[in-house]
Design a protein around this motif. Structure first.
Motif, PDB file in Angstrom:
ATOM      1  N   GLN A   1      61.939  24.942  65.930  1.00  0.00           N
ATOM      2  CA  GLN A   1      62.786  24.358  64.874  1.00  0.00           C
ATOM      3  C   GLN A   1      64.172  24.983  64.977  1.00  0.00           C
ATOM      4  O   GLN A   1      64.310  26.150  65.322  1.00  0.00           O
ATOM      5  CB  GLN A   1      62.135  24.511  63.507  1.00  0.00           C
ATOM      6  CG  GLN A   1      62.015  25.929  62.970  1.00  0.00           C
ATOM      7  CD  GLN A   1      63.314  26.458  62.391  1.00  0.00           C
ATOM      8  OE1 GLN A   1      64.161  25.694  61.935  1.00  0.00           O
ATOM      9  NE2 GLN A   1      63.484  27.774  62.429  1.00  0.00           N
ATOM     10  N   TYR A   2      65.192  24.178  64.703  1.00  0.00           N
ATOM     11  CA  TYR A   2      66.577  24.624  64.913  1.00  0.00           C
ATOM     12  C   TYR A   2      67.447  24.458  63.672  1.00  0.00           C
ATOM     13  O   TYR A   2      68.596  24.028  63.773  1.00  0.00           O
ATOM     14  CB  TYR A   2      67.167  23.892  66.126  1.00  0.00           C
ATOM     15  CG  TYR A   2      66.744  24.562  67.421  1.00  0.00           C
ATOM     16  CD1 TYR A   2      67.474  25.638  67.909  1.00  0.00           C
ATOM     17  CD2 TYR A   2      65.616  24.158  68.119  1.00  0.00           C
ATOM     18  CE1 TYR A   2      67.092  26.287  69.075  1.00  0.00           C
ATOM     19  CE2 TYR A   2      65.222  24.795  69.278  1.00  0.00           C
ATOM     20  CZ  TYR A   2      65.965  25.864  69.751  1.00  0.00           C
ATOM     21  OH  TYR A   2      65.594  26.515  70.896  1.00  0.00           O
ATOM     22  N   ILE A   3      66.885  24.835  62.514  1.00  0.00           N
ATOM     23  CA  ILE A   3      67.712  24.790  61.311  1.00  0.00           C
ATOM     24  C   ILE A   3      68.807  25.856  61.472  1.00  0.00           C
ATOM     25  O   ILE A   3      68.529  27.005  61.828  1.00  0.00           O
ATOM     26  CB  ILE A   3      66.852  25.050  60.054  1.00  0.00           C
ATOM     27  CG1 ILE A   3      65.922  23.846  59.872  1.00  0.00           C
ATOM     28  CG2 ILE A   3      67.727  25.261  58.815  1.00  0.00           C
ATOM     29  CD1 ILE A   3      64.761  24.077  58.979  1.00  0.00           C
TER      30      ILE A   3
ATOM     31  N   SER B   1      57.759  28.964  67.928  1.00  0.00           N
ATOM     32  CA  SER B   1      57.985  29.187  69.364  1.00  0.00           C
ATOM     33  C   SER B   1      59.461  29.130  69.740  1.00  0.00           C
ATOM     34  O   SER B   1      59.830  29.573  70.826  1.00  0.00           O
ATOM     35  CB  SER B   1      57.156  28.199  70.181  1.00  0.00           C
ATOM     36  OG  SER B   1      57.032  26.966  69.520  1.00  0.00           O
ATOM     37  N   GLU B   2      60.312  28.570  68.871  1.00  0.00           N
ATOM     38  CA  GLU B   2      61.763  28.622  69.109  1.00  0.00           C
ATOM     39  C   GLU B   2      62.509  28.507  67.790  1.00  0.00           C
ATOM     40  O   GLU B   2      62.117  27.733  66.920  1.00  0.00           O
ATOM     41  CB  GLU B   2      62.240  27.456  70.003  1.00  0.00           C
ATOM     42  CG  GLU B   2      61.832  27.576  71.439  1.00  0.00           C
ATOM     43  CD  GLU B   2      62.292  26.403  72.319  1.00  0.00           C
ATOM     44  OE1 GLU B   2      63.323  25.788  72.013  1.00  0.00           O
ATOM     45  OE2 GLU B   2      61.575  26.129  73.298  1.00  0.00           O
ATOM     46  N   PHE B   3      63.558  29.278  67.657  1.00  0.00           N
ATOM     47  CA  PHE B   3      64.664  29.011  66.725  1.00  0.00           C
ATOM     48  C   PHE B   3      65.846  29.764  67.285  1.00  0.00           C
ATOM     49  O   PHE B   3      65.678  30.676  68.102  1.00  0.00           O
ATOM     50  CB  PHE B   3      64.313  29.435  65.286  1.00  0.00           C
ATOM     51  CG  PHE B   3      64.281  30.923  65.027  1.00  0.00           C
ATOM     52  CD1 PHE B   3      65.424  31.609  64.632  1.00  0.00           C
ATOM     53  CD2 PHE B   3      63.093  31.642  65.165  1.00  0.00           C
ATOM     54  CE1 PHE B   3      65.381  32.982  64.378  1.00  0.00           C
ATOM     55  CE2 PHE B   3      63.047  33.011  64.912  1.00  0.00           C
ATOM     56  CZ  PHE B   3      64.198  33.685  64.521  1.00  0.00           C
TER      57      PHE B   3
ATOM     58  N   MET C   1      74.112  29.131  75.556  1.00  0.00           N
ATOM     59  CA  MET C   1      74.616  30.404  75.010  1.00  0.00           C
ATOM     60  C   MET C   1      73.744  30.961  73.889  1.00  0.00           C
ATOM     61  O   MET C   1      74.194  31.796  73.109  1.00  0.00           O
ATOM     62  CB  MET C   1      76.046  30.197  74.492  1.00  0.00           C
ATOM     63  CG  MET C   1      77.017  29.723  75.548  1.00  0.00           C
ATOM     64  SD  MET C   1      77.178  30.903  76.901  1.00  0.00           S
ATOM     65  CE  MET C   1      78.204  32.135  76.104  1.00  0.00           C
ATOM     66  N   LYS C   2      72.510  30.508  73.808  1.00  0.00           N
ATOM     67  CA  LYS C   2      71.675  30.949  72.685  1.00  0.00           C
ATOM     68  C   LYS C   2      71.059  32.327  72.915  1.00  0.00           C
ATOM     69  O   LYS C   2      70.243  32.796  72.111  1.00  0.00           O
ATOM     70  CB  LYS C   2      70.589  29.912  72.381  1.00  0.00           C
ATOM     71  CG  LYS C   2      71.173  28.565  71.920  1.00  0.00           C
ATOM     72  CD  LYS C   2      70.146  27.621  71.387  1.00  0.00           C
ATOM     73  CE  LYS C   2      70.746  26.259  71.088  1.00  0.00           C
ATOM     74  NZ  LYS C   2      71.124  25.480  72.300  1.00  0.00           N
ATOM     75  N   GLY C   3      71.452  32.993  73.974  1.00  0.00           N
ATOM     76  CA  GLY C   3      70.918  34.332  74.247  1.00  0.00           C
ATOM     77  C   GLY C   3      71.272  35.326  73.154  1.00  0.00           C
ATOM     78  O   GLY C   3      72.334  35.238  72.537  1.00  0.00           O
TER      79      GLY C   3
HETATM   80  C1  GCB Z   1      64.621  23.347  72.838  1.00  0.00           C
HETATM   81  C2  GCB Z   1      64.006  23.471  74.178  1.00  0.00           C
HETATM   82  C3  GCB Z   1      64.726  24.493  75.030  1.00  0.00           C
HETATM   83  C4  GCB Z   1      66.215  24.288  74.903  1.00  0.00           C
HETATM   84  C5  GCB Z   1      66.602  24.564  73.458  1.00  0.00           C
HETATM   85  C6  GCB Z   1      68.082  24.382  73.173  1.00  0.00           C
HETATM   86  O1  GCB Z   1      64.030  22.903  71.901  1.00  0.00           O
HETATM   87  O2  GCB Z   1      62.640  23.743  74.125  1.00  0.00           O
HETATM   88  O3  GCB Z   1      64.313  24.342  76.359  1.00  0.00           O
HETATM   89  O4  GCB Z   1      66.942  25.100  75.776  1.00  0.00           O
HETATM   90  O5  GCB Z   1      65.896  23.683  72.632  1.00  0.00           O
HETATM   91  O6  GCB Z   1      68.851  25.283  73.482  1.00  0.00           O
HETATM   92  O7  GCB Z   1      68.453  23.337  72.645  1.00  0.00           O
END
Ligand code: GCB
Length: 606
Positions: A488-490, A515-517, A582-584
């Protein structure tokens, strides 16, 4: 003229059976346990934009291809390539970071390696082993076809015993990393499509009957705590009964003599060990035992840890105790300029940053990483989520695509199923819902379960947002997974001010992993917290997400996106991205952004 050449090619092709294929075999367990000759080092290469080294001018495979490694025999001979005059590239490696002109190149490159060998006397055999080649490759040994492989991140080996000779031998590999809709991954993905022979190459010496696979796991059931059971199984490359397989674990004073059945297998032998003698593997104590598995007169050495992993309602239990997975997602990319990571040193650099972040868990996204990554993580006490590149839009109805995904899953599991730190096999990432997708992924989940019933299965799902700030997880794949995970990317693809208002509906009695934000920031770029790309924007996004996610019932872990900025052709914004996502939490050089410390602080409390 062309006609005559084609005709004589057919005749010569019959005389010289260049298309004969030797054996492609199931990938061997613990390849480093065998005596081998490394073929790493400089290989000559030829960039072949139009694949003229493989197809004739009618696009039919030509018997005059580059795999012949031909040289003029007479002054008038016309041969328009020469491997030995062509440049060299260090293998393992990727061509994109080797030569600036190949940075964006997606297509065919030919590789050649010559080496001296005194082949082992018959009946010993030689397997030609590749840790990974991205994406499709064809291999010839001394002009004879040895095999073909599809899939960029898993190992494979061919029996080349009959193709080798005394003295100089030559291996030629045609590598093609063009993207196709029916491939796994498909045409679009958010990482660099590094092409080449990206992992180790070796010639492995084996006996005619060898241990194709073996497995050691700690049984989940304990008898009142006094003893523990180690399950041992082994499989030969041939269905032959009566071979002696011995398991030694000297530190546990364990020695078991077993015999193969008619299938060439030792099936799930349960060996009791006194509990007080066995130290369990855990992030705090990543204990590995020296193990020897002997078949007849061959001894294979390994280092193996023992632990159990299971779920109880919404909890993940490691060695019977609830654990919160303090994780981070990682791409298999070298620090400092990118390129496919392929050494223990690369692994240690990346993983030590994860340790500094306070992690006990890493999500090795989005495909199997190199084997050293998993082994180094195991030594450092980092649990692992391992994944196959069933990513975004896969050709769900295509049976070849399924077969490809199934093979990648199988080879990932075979390679790493003796690593105590691997606790989750992930079968997909962010896949669009449909009946065909459910069928495809359902079969993959069952395959993972059949191959390895001792680990958890998951996949990175997506939440569907409903009205009034409700995020709902509603995925038919729920019934196949042990852990429900979603990205999720809120705060990045959606307003960060929504975060405090969010509620979650996860109607499954299973542990939850986010698993991701995350969000992007350029290291060293500062400004107000609502200014995109600043470290402050990312820092605020992490603060808001952590507060929001902490309220999820059953939250058992997170693997934010992502440890290090990574190269991606989709990230084109000049001066900010310049082909980097650049999400590092650290820059490509390892410089820590402000959000790094926010996550570390949270993990300190967990
Ligand atoms: C996601 C993907 C990932 C991308 C990331 C992003 O949902 O699973 O591979 O790099 O978003 O940065 O948008």
């Amino acid at each position: 003229m062309k006609f005559i050449q084609t005709l004589s090619a057919i005749v010569l092709g019959m005389l010289f059976p260049t298309m004969a294929t030797a054996g492609t075999l199931p990938v061997i367990q613990n390849v480093d346990g065998y005596e081998s000759l490394s073929l790493n080092g400089p290989w000559n290469y030829i960039v072949d934009v139009q694949e003229e080294g493989y197809y004739d001018y009618r696009m039919n495979p030509t018997p005059w291809g580059f795999f012949r490694n031909a040289k003029p025999q007479k002054p008038e001979d016309l041969i328009e390539y020469d491997f030995d005059l062509s440049p060299t590239m260090q293998i393992p490696g990727d061509w994109n970071t080797h030569d600036e002109r190949l940075f964006f190149y997606e297509g065919t490159v030919w590789f050649k390696k010559s080496f001296n060998l005194s082949p082992a006397p018959s009946p010993l055999k030689h397997l030609l082993y590749f840790g990974a080649v991205n994406y499709e490759c064809r291999v010839w040994v001394n002009g004879q076809q040895a095999g073909h492989h599809v899939g960029g991140f898993t190992p494979f080996n061919f029996d080349v015993s009959d193709l080798l000779k005394e003295g100089e031998n030559t291996v030629i590999v045609k590598v093609d990393n063009k993207r196709h809709a029916e491939d796994v991954p498909t045409q679009i993905f958010d990482w660099w499509n590094y092409g080449g022979i990206t992992r180790d190459v070796k010639l492995v010496k084996v006996t005619p009957v060898y241990l194709e696979d073996y497995s050691l796991t700690l049984s989940r059931k304990e008898d009142g705590g006094r003893t523990k059971e180690i399950c041992f199984s082994a499989k030969l490359n041939k269905a032959e009964a009566g071979h002696e397989v011995t398991l030694f674990i000297p530190e546990l004073r364990l020695e078991e003599h077993l015999t193969t059945d008619a299938n060439g297998e030792v099936k799930s032998e349960r060996i009791k060990v006194k509990s007080n003698r066995l130290q369990l593997w855990s992030p705090e104590n990543p204990k590995l035992y020296q193990v020897q598995v002997c078949l007849d007169s061959t001894t294979i050495a390994d280092q193996i840890g023992f632990r159990t992993i299971e779920t109880r309602d919404k909890q993940i239990l490691l060695n019977g105790q609830p654990i919160f997975l303090k994780g981070i997602s990682i791409h298999n990319e070298k620090p400092n300029g990118g390129g496919r990571a392929n050494s223990a040193e690369d692994a240690r650099t990346l993983l030590s940053w994860a340790k500094e972040l306070g992690c006990n868990f890493v999500r090795l996204a989005h495909y199997p990483h190199h084997e050293e990554m998993v082994r180094e993580a195991e030594k450092m006490g980092l649990l692992v989520w391992s994944e196959i590149p069933v990513y975004w839009t896969i050709a769900w109805k295509n049976s070849k695509t399924y077969e490809n995904a199934r093979q990648q899953l199988t080879d990932m599991i075979i390679r790493d199923h003796n690593r105590a730190n691997v606790i989750i096999w992930s079968i997909a990432n962010e896949t669009p819902h449909s009946a065909e997708r459910d069928d495809f992924l359902g079969r993959l989940a069952q395959q993972a379960r059949t191959l390895d019933n001792s680990r958890l299965i998951s996949m990175a799902m997506e939440v569907t947002s409903a009205a009034n700030y409700v995020n709902r997880l509603n995925d038919n794949m729920n019934k196949y997974v042990d852990v429900v995970s979603f990205n999720q990317y809120i705060g990045w693809y959606r307003d960060v001010n929504d975060a405090p208002k969010m509620t979650w509906e996860i109607p499954y009695n299973k542990p939850v992993i986010i698993s991701e934000f995350g969000g992007g920031a350029k290291y060293g770029y500062h400004g107000p917290k609502n200014q995109r790309w600043t470290e402050e924007f990312q820092e605020n996004l992490y603060r808001e997400n952590i507060a929001m996610l902490d309220k999820i019932d059953g939250l058992s872990g997170t693997t934010p996106w992502i440890l290090k900025d990574f190269r991606s052709p989709r990230r084109v914004l000049p001066h900010v991205q310049d082909f980097y996502n650049m999400k590092g939490l650290v820059s490509d050089k390892g410089e820590k952004k402000k959000a790094f410390f926010v996550l570390r602080q949270w993990y300190d409390t967990k």
